[in-house]
Design an enzyme around this catalytic site. Structure first.
Site, mmCIF file in Angstrom:
data_model
loop_
_atom_site.group_PDB
_atom_site.id
_atom_site.type_symbol
_atom_site.label_atom_id
_atom_site.label_comp_id
_atom_site.label_asym_id
_atom_site.label_seq_id
_atom_site.Cartn_x
_atom_site.Cartn_y
_atom_site.Cartn_z
ATOM 1 C CG ASN A 32 -4.433 3.341 -7.388
ATOM 2 O OD1 ASN A 32 -4.358 2.113 -7.362
ATOM 3 N ND2 ASN A 32 -4.001 4.061 -8.410
ATOM 4 C CD1 TRP A 33 -3.962 0.692 -1.104
ATOM 5 C CD2 TRP A 33 -3.315 -1.402 -0.625
ATOM 6 N NE1 TRP A 33 -4.232 0.472 0.216
ATOM 7 C CE2 TRP A 33 -3.856 -0.808 0.543
ATOM 8 C CE3 TRP A 33 -2.861 -2.707 -0.561
ATOM 9 C CZ2 TRP A 33 -3.929 -1.495 1.764
ATOM 10 C CZ3 TRP A 33 -2.949 -3.396 0.656
ATOM 11 C CH2 TRP A 33 -3.465 -2.785 1.792
ATOM 12 C CE LYS A 34 -0.592 5.262 -7.930
ATOM 13 N NZ LYS A 34 0.289 6.369 -8.350
ATOM 14 C CG HIS B 34 -4.005 5.901 -12.570
ATOM 15 N ND1 HIS B 34 -2.662 6.130 -12.768
ATOM 16 C CD2 HIS B 34 -4.295 6.389 -11.328
ATOM 17 C CE1 HIS B 34 -2.152 6.704 -11.688
ATOM 18 N NE2 HIS B 34 -3.124 6.876 -10.800
ATOM 19 C CD GLU C 95 0.814 5.276 -11.741
ATOM 20 O OE1 GLU C 95 1.358 6.066 -10.961
ATOM 21 O OE2 GLU C 95 0.161 4.274 -11.359
ATOM 22 C CD GLU D 97 -4.809 10.201 -9.618
ATOM 23 O OE1 GLU D 97 -4.644 9.977 -8.417
ATOM 24 O OE2 GLU D 97 -4.487 9.403 -10.502
ATOM 25 N N GLY E 5 2.823 11.117 -6.936
ATOM 26 C CA GLY E 5 3.986 10.526 -6.291
ATOM 27 C C GLY E 5 5.196 11.426 -6.208
ATOM 28 C CB SER F 221 1.415 14.713 -3.938
ATOM 29 O OG SER F 221 2.396 14.131 -4.771
ATOM 30 N N GLY G 107 -2.802 7.796 -3.476
ATOM 31 C CA GLY G 107 -1.870 6.734 -3.811
ATOM 32 C C GLY G 107 -1.146 6.209 -2.590
ATOM 33 N N GLY G 108 0.126 6.574 -2.457
ATOM 34 C CA GLY G 108 0.975 6.022 -1.411
ATOM 35 C C GLY G 108 0.439 6.167 -0.004
#
Length: 249
Positions: free
Chosen positions: A8-10, A92, A94, A164, A170, A209, A230-231
């Site tokens: 997920n590049w967000k 998600h 967020e 999640e 993150g 993470s 994610g990241g």
């Protein structure tokens, strides 16, 4: 079932970053797991061209519940599919927190995604306060009850659940392996109770993470069928080892 490594590049990524995707596809031409990247909507079409003929699949990060209409700034499931996506992330944390998305909204989006022929990745997870209060399973159960169809009106592989924990996204923090296992066992049991034996074929992802250093041990936990990353999915050198770890699993 095939495990799934989903990135997920967000709200990250420009055209120049397509080089990372091409490097990932070149390094993993025939992985023993499904590989999915969910970039911003602005990149889906160009990324589809960049990975054409490779093992990398593409997804959106959200979709509207309606197929079309006066919804400025939104994107429909049909539009995602038309741009080259095969999956979409829904619910998600967020989106739930920043945009006030309720379980009912997530359910409507899930129905729209499945109707459009997309694989729906429905996210669930508890906040740190809920975890500290011992409410994790209650929260997960309520989100599953409210965000999913009453009956499984799709192929089991078309509905993916991603756990999640909000407090781990993150932050570099992760639940213990025992905690991850407990939640995934609970989700599997809940889905089996709701949908019957078909739920055995539904993939359950862990997210929060996930990185090369902890991927192998997380993927060894029973009922973990992949990851929503994610990241670490932004760079081929970070996401590649996660794909490799999941392929070994």
């Amino acid at each position: 079932m095939r495990n799934l490594a989903a990135g997920n590049w967000k709200m990250n990524g420009l055209v120049a970053d397509l080089a990372q995707v091409q490097a990932l596809a070149k390094a993993h031409p025939a992985p023993d797991c499904d590989v999915l990247l969910c970039p911003p909507a602005t990149l889906i079409s160009r990324m589809a061209d960049a990975v054409a003929g490779s093992a990398v699949m593409l997804g959106g990060q959200d979709c509207h519940a309606n197929a079309s209409g006066a919804h400025t700034g939104d994107i429909s499931a049909q539009m995602l599919k038309d741009a080259g996506a095969s999956h979409v992330i829904l619910g998600h944390s967020e989106r739930r927190a920043d945009h006030g998305e309720s379980d009912a909204i997530v359910l409507a989006k899930t129905q729209a995604a499945l109707f459009a022929g997309l694989v729906a990745i429905v996210c669930v997870g508890e906040t740190e306060a809920q975890r500290d209060a011992g409410q994790t399973l209650d929260v997960i159960g309520a989100q599953l009850a409210g965000s999913l169809l009453a009956q499984l009106d799709c192929a089991p592989n078309d509905l993916v659940i991603a756990y999640e924990p909000v407090w781990a996204i993150g932050t570099g923090r992760t639940p213990t392996l025992e905690e991850v296992g407990a939640v995934h066992r609970f989700m599997r049991a809940t889905l089996l109770d709701r949908f019957g034996a078909a739920a055995r074929e539904m993939r359950l992802l862990y997210g929060g993470s996930v990185k090369p250093a902890n991927a192998t041990e997380i993927f060894a936990v029973p009922e973990v069928n992949g990851a929503l990353v994610g990241g670490a999915s932004l760079k081929a050198d970070d996401f590649g080892p996660i794909v490799a770890a999941l392929s070994r699993g």
